[in-house]
Design an enzyme around this catalytic site. Sequence first.
Site, PDB file in Angstrom:
ATOM      1  N   ARG A   1      44.511  40.422  25.045  1.00 18.15           N
ATOM      2  CA  ARG A   1      44.311  41.814  25.419  1.00 18.15           C
ATOM      3  C   ARG A   1      45.658  42.432  25.799  1.00 18.15           C
ATOM      4  O   ARG A   1      46.458  41.806  26.490  1.00 18.15           O
ATOM      5  CB  ARG A   1      43.331  41.888  26.584  1.00 18.15           C
ATOM      6  CG  ARG A   1      43.032  43.272  27.068  1.00 18.15           C
ATOM      7  CD  ARG A   1      41.721  43.325  27.833  1.00 18.15           C
ATOM      8  NE  ARG A   1      41.818  42.700  29.151  1.00 18.15           N
ATOM      9  CZ  ARG A   1      40.803  42.662  30.013  1.00 18.15           C
ATOM     10  NH1 ARG A   1      39.628  43.194  29.685  1.00 18.15           N
ATOM     11  NH2 ARG A   1      40.936  42.082  31.174  1.00 18.15           N
TER      12      ARG A   1
ATOM     13  N   ASP B   1      37.428  46.439  29.895  1.00 22.24           N
ATOM     14  CA  ASP B   1      36.270  45.545  30.000  1.00 22.24           C
ATOM     15  C   ASP B   1      35.077  46.005  29.180  1.00 22.24           C
ATOM     16  O   ASP B   1      34.192  46.695  29.662  1.00 22.24           O
ATOM     17  CB  ASP B   1      35.865  45.317  31.470  1.00 22.24           C
ATOM     18  CG  ASP B   1      36.288  43.917  31.892  1.00 22.24           C
ATOM     19  OD1 ASP B   1      36.805  43.185  31.032  1.00 22.24           O
ATOM     20  OD2 ASP B   1      36.108  43.541  33.048  1.00 22.24           O
TER      21      ASP B   1
ATOM     22  N   ARG C   1      43.750  47.595  38.736  1.00 21.28           N
ATOM     23  CA  ARG C   1      42.409  48.173  38.838  1.00 21.28           C
ATOM     24  C   ARG C   1      42.238  48.809  40.205  1.00 21.28           C
ATOM     25  O   ARG C   1      43.006  48.504  41.133  1.00 21.28           O
ATOM     26  CB  ARG C   1      41.366  47.058  38.697  1.00 21.28           C
ATOM     27  CG  ARG C   1      41.548  46.194  37.490  1.00 21.28           C
ATOM     28  CD  ARG C   1      41.222  44.736  37.800  1.00 21.28           C
ATOM     29  NE  ARG C   1      41.652  43.869  36.694  1.00 21.28           N
ATOM     30  CZ  ARG C   1      40.889  43.517  35.674  1.00 21.28           C
ATOM     31  NH1 ARG C   1      39.636  43.904  35.646  1.00 21.28           N
ATOM     32  NH2 ARG C   1      41.358  42.778  34.696  1.00 21.28           N
TER      33      ARG C   1
ATOM     34  N   LYS D   1      42.255  36.308  27.505  1.00 18.53           N
ATOM     35  CA  LYS D   1      40.951  36.361  28.161  1.00 18.53           C
ATOM     36  C   LYS D   1      40.093  35.244  27.576  1.00 18.53           C
ATOM     37  O   LYS D   1      39.916  35.179  26.357  1.00 18.53           O
ATOM     38  CB  LYS D   1      40.319  37.737  27.891  1.00 18.53           C
ATOM     39  CG  LYS D   1      39.096  38.025  28.720  1.00 18.53           C
ATOM     40  CD  LYS D   1      38.681  39.482  28.532  1.00 18.53           C
ATOM     41  CE  LYS D   1      37.311  39.750  29.113  1.00 18.53           C
ATOM     42  NZ  LYS D   1      36.857  41.117  28.823  1.00 18.53           N
TER      43      LYS D   1
ATOM     44  N   ASP E   1      36.300  46.982  39.833  1.00 19.80           N
ATOM     45  CA  ASP E   1      37.245  46.037  39.235  1.00 19.80           C
ATOM     46  C   ASP E   1      37.390  46.277  37.743  1.00 19.80           C
ATOM     47  O   ASP E   1      38.275  45.714  37.108  1.00 19.80           O
ATOM     48  CB  ASP E   1      36.810  44.584  39.508  1.00 19.80           C
ATOM     49  CG  ASP E   1      35.380  44.313  39.098  1.00 19.80           C
ATOM     50  OD1 ASP E   1      34.491  45.060  39.540  1.00 19.80           O
ATOM     51  OD2 ASP E   1      35.143  43.376  38.319  1.00 19.80           O
ATOM     52  N   ASN E   2      36.526  47.110  37.187  1.00 26.69           N
ATOM     53  CA  ASN E   2      36.646  47.453  35.770  1.00 26.69           C
ATOM     54  C   ASN E   2      37.101  48.897  35.592  1.00 26.69           C
ATOM     55  O   ASN E   2      36.843  49.513  34.566  1.00 26.69           O
ATOM     56  CB  ASN E   2      35.299  47.246  35.063  1.00 26.69           C
ATOM     57  CG  ASN E   2      34.879  45.787  35.037  1.00 26.69           C
ATOM     58  OD1 ASN E   2      35.726  44.899  35.133  1.00 26.69           O
ATOM     59  ND2 ASN E   2      33.599  45.533  34.912  1.00 26.69           N
TER      60      ASN E   2
ATOM     61  N   ASP F   1      33.284  29.070  34.185  1.00 23.02           N
ATOM     62  CA  ASP F   1      34.006  28.049  33.416  1.00 23.02           C
ATOM     63  C   ASP F   1      35.342  28.561  32.885  1.00 23.02           C
ATOM     64  O   ASP F   1      36.086  27.820  32.245  1.00 23.02           O
ATOM     65  CB  ASP F   1      33.138  27.540  32.257  1.00 23.02           C
ATOM     66  CG  ASP F   1      32.744  28.656  31.293  1.00 23.02           C
ATOM     67  OD1 ASP F   1      33.177  29.815  31.498  1.00 23.02           O
ATOM     68  OD2 ASP F   1      32.003  28.369  30.335  1.00 23.02           O
TER      69      ASP F   1
ATOM     70  N   GLY G   1      39.284  35.411  36.739  1.00 27.11           N
ATOM     71  CA  GLY G   1      38.614  34.114  36.742  1.00 27.11           C
ATOM     72  C   GLY G   1      38.666  33.433  35.390  1.00 27.11           C
ATOM     73  O   GLY G   1      38.375  32.255  35.261  1.00 27.11           O
ATOM     74  N   ARG G   2      39.006  34.202  34.388  1.00 27.13           N
ATOM     75  CA  ARG G   2      39.094  33.602  33.054  1.00 27.13           C
ATOM     76  C   ARG G   2      40.153  34.305  32.216  1.00 27.13           C
ATOM     77  O   ARG G   2      40.039  34.397  30.987  1.00 27.13           O
ATOM     78  CB  ARG G   2      37.760  33.678  32.351  1.00 27.13           C
ATOM     79  CG  ARG G   2      37.217  35.078  32.325  1.00 27.13           C
ATOM     80  CD  ARG G   2      36.157  35.192  31.310  1.00 27.13           C
ATOM     81  NE  ARG G   2      35.503  36.470  31.401  1.00 27.13           N
ATOM     82  CZ  ARG G   2      34.695  36.916  30.478  1.00 27.13           C
ATOM     83  NH1 ARG G   2      34.447  36.203  29.423  1.00 27.13           N
ATOM     84  NH2 ARG G   2      34.135  38.084  30.631  1.00 27.13           N
TER      85      ARG G   2
HETATM   86  P1  AMP Z   1      33.510  41.009  34.459  1.00 23.34           P
HETATM   87  O1  AMP Z   1      32.040  41.089  34.584  1.00 23.34           O
HETATM   88  O2  AMP Z   1      33.973  40.482  33.121  1.00 23.34           O
HETATM   89  O3  AMP Z   1      34.196  42.260  34.836  1.00 23.34           O
HETATM   90  O4  AMP Z   1      33.984  39.893  35.490  1.00 23.34           O
HETATM   91  C1  AMP Z   1      33.749  39.990  36.875  1.00 23.34           C
HETATM   92  C2  AMP Z   1      34.423  38.838  37.577  1.00 23.34           C
HETATM   93  O5  AMP Z   1      33.880  37.589  37.147  1.00 23.34           O
HETATM   94  C3  AMP Z   1      35.913  38.731  37.339  1.00 23.34           C
HETATM   95  O6  AMP Z   1      36.512  38.252  38.506  1.00 23.34           O
HETATM   96  C4  AMP Z   1      36.006  37.707  36.224  1.00 23.34           C
HETATM   97  O7  AMP Z   1      37.248  37.054  36.197  1.00 23.34           O
HETATM   98  C5  AMP Z   1      34.892  36.753  36.615  1.00 23.34           C
HETATM   99  N1  AMP Z   1      34.357  36.035  35.454  1.00 23.34           N
HETATM  100  C6  AMP Z   1      33.621  36.535  34.447  1.00 23.34           C
HETATM  101  N2  AMP Z   1      33.295  35.572  33.565  1.00 23.34           N
HETATM  102  C7  AMP Z   1      33.853  34.419  34.001  1.00 23.34           C
HETATM  103  C8  AMP Z   1      33.872  33.078  33.532  1.00 23.34           C
HETATM  104  N3  AMP Z   1      33.268  32.699  32.411  1.00 23.34           N
HETATM  105  N4  AMP Z   1      34.560  32.164  34.272  1.00 23.34           N
HETATM  106  C9  AMP Z   1      35.170  32.519  35.409  1.00 23.34           C
HETATM  107  N5  AMP Z   1      35.180  33.760  35.904  1.00 23.34           N
HETATM  108  C10 AMP Z   1      34.524  34.711  35.220  1.00 23.34           C
HETATM  109 MG    MG Z   2      36.066  42.813  34.715  1.00 24.39          MG
END
Ligand code: AMP
Ligand code: MG
Length: 499
Positions: free
Chosen positions: A180, A266, A187, A117, A256-257, A129, A96-97
Site C-alpha cells: 500500500r 482501508d 490517522r 499489509k 483509525d480508518n 494472525d 497488527g498486520r
Molecule cells: P481494520 O478493521 O482493518 O481497520 O483493523 C483494525 C485493527 O485490527 C488494526 O489495529 C489492525 O491492525 C488489526 N487487525 C486487523 N486484522 C488483523 C489480523 N489479521 N491480524 C492482526 N491484526 C489485525
Molecule cells: Mg484499519
Amino acid sequence: MSVSEQGKVRLPFDNSYARLPERFYARVAPSIAPAPALIKLNVQLAAALGLDAEALASPEGVAILAGSRVGEGSEPLAMAYAGHQFGNFVRQLGDGRANLLGEVIGLDGVRYDIQLKGSGRTPFSRNGDGRAALGPVLREYIVSEAMATMGVPTTRSLAAVATGQAVFRENVLPGAVLTRVATSHLRVGTFQYFFAQRDVEGTRTLADYAIARHYPEAAHAQRRYRAFLDGVVARQARLVAQWMQLGFIHGVMNTDNTSISGETIDYGPCAFIEAYHSRTVFSSIDHQGRYSNSNQPHAMHWNLARLAETLLPLLMEEEGGDEAGLASAYAALEQFGVQFEAALNEGMRKKIGLAAEREGDTALVEDLLNRMEENRADFTLTFRGLCSAAAGTGDDVRKMFADPAAFDTWEVAWRARLAQEEMPSEERAARMRRTNPVYIPRNHLVEAALRSATDDKDFQPFEDLLAVLANPYEERAGLERYALPARPEEYVSKTFCGT
Ligand code: AMP
Ligand code: MG
C-alpha cells in the site's frame, strides 16, 4: 531503484517516521513468506514513485514485496495508534498486520509511505494472525485503483503478491500481501493514541510532523494547530463529498480508518450503491447503520471532533486560555458542514450538467435523488443516462425508474434549468461524461473476480476488471456487462471486512 551487479534491488528509501521517538512505533521486520509469487505489479505507479518495475518484479523484488526480505535502507516498523471502533474507544490498536517498510520521494516531489499489509504479526496484533487473505487484498487493489482513476484522494496499491501460506478464516484461504502506498498512514487514531496517554509532547511532535508532511502552509500560520485542524476538516469534507457523488460507501469509518492526509484508507467492507437509497448499508458488521450512505458526513464530523479533542491542549496554549482553545476547536469543526455541503452541491450540479450555481439547484438534485430512491434507480446508470439525455441522444435514463413517469416530470424541471445556461448540448454531455462514470467496481463483479482468483487460481477476471476500470468514463463496445447492475441472483447485499 535498480538491479545492481550483485542483483541487489534498491528502493531509494528516505525515512522520516523512523526518526520520530521510539514510542511512536515498534520496530519489527515482516514475516517470511514460504513461496512469494507476484500477482500484480502496478507498473505506472512504480514509475510515478521513481521505482524500477523490472527490479520489483525480479525474484528479489518480489521477496521484498512479500515481506521475506528487508531491502536496503528499509527500516520496517509497525505504527502505534488507537481508535474509536463503531464508537467504542480502544487505547491501543496499531499496525497488527502491516509493516511500514519506509518512505520514498515520488517524481512529483511528494513523500510516500511504502507499507506491506498482511505481512505477519507485530506487537500490535492482539489475537490476530497478522495475515491477509487473497480476496481482500485483491478487493483493496481493485477499488483503491478505481478510486484513484476517478480522482478521489486515496491510498494506492503498488503490488499484490501471494505468500504461499494458508490463512485460516471461516475457510482455509490463500494468503497474500498488498503493498500500500499513501502520502502517510497518520490517522485520527494516531493522535488519539497520545491523547489517551496524556502525552501532550507526543501529540505536539505528531502534529508538527503532520503539518510538515501534509499542511506545510500551517507552519507559517499565526495559530498553527488551528490551521492544521482547519486543513484536515477541509480535506475530509471534500473527500466525503466525492464519495457520495460516486455512491461510494466506505463501510468502516472508524477513527483509525480516517486519515490525516484526507485520503480514503482501508477498503474493507466498502461498496458502491446500485439501486439508490440514502440509507444503504453493505457492511455485515454495521448493524445500526452508523456508516450508512447518508450518515457518512455525520460520522466524519464525529471523527474530526475526536481529532479536535486530542489537539485541545495545543489549541488552548496557542489561544492563551482554555475557553478560547475550546472555542477555536468548535469553530474549526463548524466549518465541516459548510464545506461538505458546498463540495457536494458543486459536484452534484456538475453531475446533472450545470456549470453555474443558481437558487433551487440543490432542491432539483434532491428531488431527483428522492425519485431515484422511490423507484430503485441505479445510481451510476441514472447519472450516466442523463449525459445522453442532455445530448438528446437517448431516453434510456427513464427506464432506470420503476415508474418512468417519475423521471419524466423531473426531466421537465431539469430541462428548464438547463435552458438557463448557454452551452452546446454535445459539449455539456461531454462534460457530464467526465464526471459520471459508466464503469464502477460493482460488488458482484468484484466478488466474481475474487472468487475466480481464490477458488480457481484464475486471475483473468481480476485483470479484465482492472482494465475496464482504468478507463471508467468511456463506454466501449463489448463491455456492456461491466456497466450493468447485478441481476437478482448476483446481487451482493452484504460485504465483509475479511480480516
Ligand atoms: P481494520 O478493521 O482493518 O481497520 O483493523 C483494525 C485493527 O485490527 C488494526 O489495529 C489492525 O491492525 C488489526 N487487525 C486487523 N486484522 C488483523 C489480523 N489479521 N491480524 C492482526 N491484526 C489485525
Ligand atoms: Mg484499519
